[in-house]
Write a protein that holds these residues in place. Sequence first.
Motif, PDB file in Angstrom:
ATOM      1  N   UNK A 126      -1.539  -5.160   3.290  1.00 40.22           N
ATOM      2  CA  UNK A 126      -0.211  -5.672   3.604  1.00 40.22           C
ATOM      3  C   UNK A 126       0.898  -4.691   3.290  1.00 40.22           C
ATOM      4  N   UNK A 127       0.545  -3.499   2.784  1.00 40.37           N
ATOM      5  CA  UNK A 127       1.518  -2.449   2.438  1.00 40.37           C
ATOM      6  C   UNK A 127       1.098  -1.140   3.089  1.00 40.37           C
ATOM      7  N   UNK A 128       2.033  -0.199   3.164  1.00 43.18           N
ATOM      8  CA  UNK A 128       1.727   1.147   3.630  1.00 43.18           C
ATOM      9  C   UNK A 128       2.419   2.148   2.715  1.00 43.18           C
ATOM     10  N   UNK A 129       1.960   3.400   2.762  1.00 46.24           N
ATOM     11  CA  UNK A 129       2.418   4.433   1.821  1.00 46.24           C
ATOM     12  C   UNK A 129       3.673   5.112   2.346  1.00 46.24           C
ATOM     13  N   UNK A 130       4.669   5.206   1.485  1.00 41.94           N
ATOM     14  CA  UNK A 130       5.880   5.976   1.782  1.00 41.94           C
ATOM     15  C   UNK A 130       5.825   7.369   1.183  1.00 41.94           C
ATOM     16  N   UNK A 131       5.219   7.511   0.013  1.00 42.36           N
ATOM     17  CA  UNK A 131       5.195   8.823  -0.664  1.00 42.36           C
ATOM     18  C   UNK A 131       3.974   8.934  -1.553  1.00 42.36           C
ATOM     19  N   UNK A 132       3.447  10.170  -1.657  1.00 40.04           N
ATOM     20  CA  UNK A 132       2.352  10.506  -2.560  1.00 40.04           C
ATOM     21  C   UNK A 132       2.870  11.406  -3.673  1.00 40.04           C
ATOM     22  N   UNK A 133       2.112  11.492  -4.739  1.00 42.12           N
ATOM     23  CA  UNK A 133       2.473  12.409  -5.825  1.00 42.12           C
ATOM     24  C   UNK A 133       2.350  13.841  -5.343  1.00 42.12           C
ATOM     25  N   UNK A 134       3.076  14.736  -5.980  1.00 42.65           N
ATOM     26  CA  UNK A 134       2.978  16.163  -5.648  1.00 42.65           C
ATOM     27  C   UNK A 134       1.546  16.626  -5.817  1.00 42.65           C
ATOM     28  N   UNK A 135       1.080  17.546  -4.981  1.00 37.89           N
ATOM     29  CA  UNK A 135      -0.321  17.964  -5.028  1.00 37.89           C
ATOM     30  C   UNK A 135      -0.787  18.390  -6.406  1.00 37.89           C
ATOM     31  N   UNK A 136       0.067  18.996  -7.186  1.00 38.23           N
ATOM     32  CA  UNK A 136      -0.337  19.465  -8.516  1.00 38.23           C
ATOM     33  C   UNK A 136      -0.623  18.350  -9.480  1.00 38.23           C
ATOM     34  N   UNK A 137      -0.155  17.156  -9.187  1.00 36.95           N
ATOM     35  CA  UNK A 137      -0.364  16.029 -10.099  1.00 36.95           C
ATOM     36  C   UNK A 137      -1.692  15.324  -9.868  1.00 36.95           C
ATOM     37  N   UNK A 138      -2.427  15.693  -8.820  1.00 41.45           N
ATOM     38  CA  UNK A 138      -3.706  15.060  -8.552  1.00 41.45           C
ATOM     39  C   UNK A 138      -4.749  15.557  -9.533  1.00 41.45           C
ATOM     40  N   UNK A 139      -5.585  14.693 -10.009  1.00 40.35           N
ATOM     41  CA  UNK A 139      -6.587  15.082 -11.002  1.00 40.35           C
ATOM     42  C   UNK A 139      -7.707  15.914 -10.417  1.00 40.35           C
TER      43      UNK A 139
END
Length: 371
Positions: free
Chosen positions: A70-83
């Motif tokens: 029921x939702x969609x993504x507007x923004x993701x974390x900066x690539x460097x923040x991905x584990x």
Amino acid sequence: MPACSCPAVVAPGMYFVGQQSIACPKGKYQPRYLAKTALSAKACLSCPRGKTTRATGAISPTQCSALKAGFYVLALAAPGNSTSSATPSPIVEVQECPEGTYQPYEGEVPVFNCTACGLGLKTDTTGSVSGDACYVDEGYGSRAEGGVLTAYPCPADTFRQLVAYGITPLDCEPCATGTSTQGRTGTRSEAGCDGHAAGYGLNDVGIITQCPVGYFNPASPVPADPANPQVQWLPCTACKFGRSTLNDPAKQAATTDCLPKPGYGLQLPEGSFSFTFEQLQAEAAARQLNTSALLAELPMELCPEGTFSAPPTWAAGLDATAKALAQTCQTCSNGAVTTPGSNGATSCSRVGEAAWLCCAGCLKVTHMPCA
């Protein structure tokens, strides 16, 4: 730190209700050990709006990493923040699907758009999670146009009474035999089929039927009387002498649909069966009528001797001139003769110079060929 086995304590990822500890449902978490008597032990904490957990029993808000249906993504974390480079960047900002759309996926893979129900289809709220929430309003059907499900107003003489949920094509329902919407589209219930359909009428025993061949009945509106909403039916009207109709309600709607019977022809002026289309137009202008109305008014009589007329196969596909002249009695070629009311050129017998014949073995003279 070893896990606490104290019977009076609720473990992280759990809540206490009904004398038992239960794992937090998806979309919720509980990070602490809590006394079973504590008010905070009665429920888990909710994930941020539009996010959920991958499983039940979450113990940390960091586990609220999945996108909620029921939702969609507007923004993701900066690539460097991905584990990990093998996993998607964490979802930072989400938005609820607007009305008229839905989004069924739930998980950590980002979805950037909701799916439209279709052109003209609606949902009751935002945040729909399935195409089953989409609906076509009353008075509308739906069909695939260019790969897109599209709502359309029910055509004349059809209706759609109920809101229809789902994303499959849906037809409007036809009005009952002999009834009509009086040209209205988008009719929302069968009560809107309140018109008198052309080509139908009340027969001698009070039953609604198609007009018999040779009869007509125009479509007519029902008086706007709330106390009497039923269709006011009238009997069909017989065509004038020498005329009949095709066996088709759509062509039994008016006196102009009464065509000449085979063997009959129009007279213009009175007593004359021969006229040009220009003469017909002049007569129509003199009477302040159009050509079709004049053709319906002119007297029809049996074609006289030496002439014939054909069945009214001209009813479709001919221009006004051809239709008018097709209603006249046509003279047999080469002086051939016929009996009055003859049907078709094959009824013309033989040339005039042999018209008076004496049958062998008798003294009778006749215009017809001897048998």
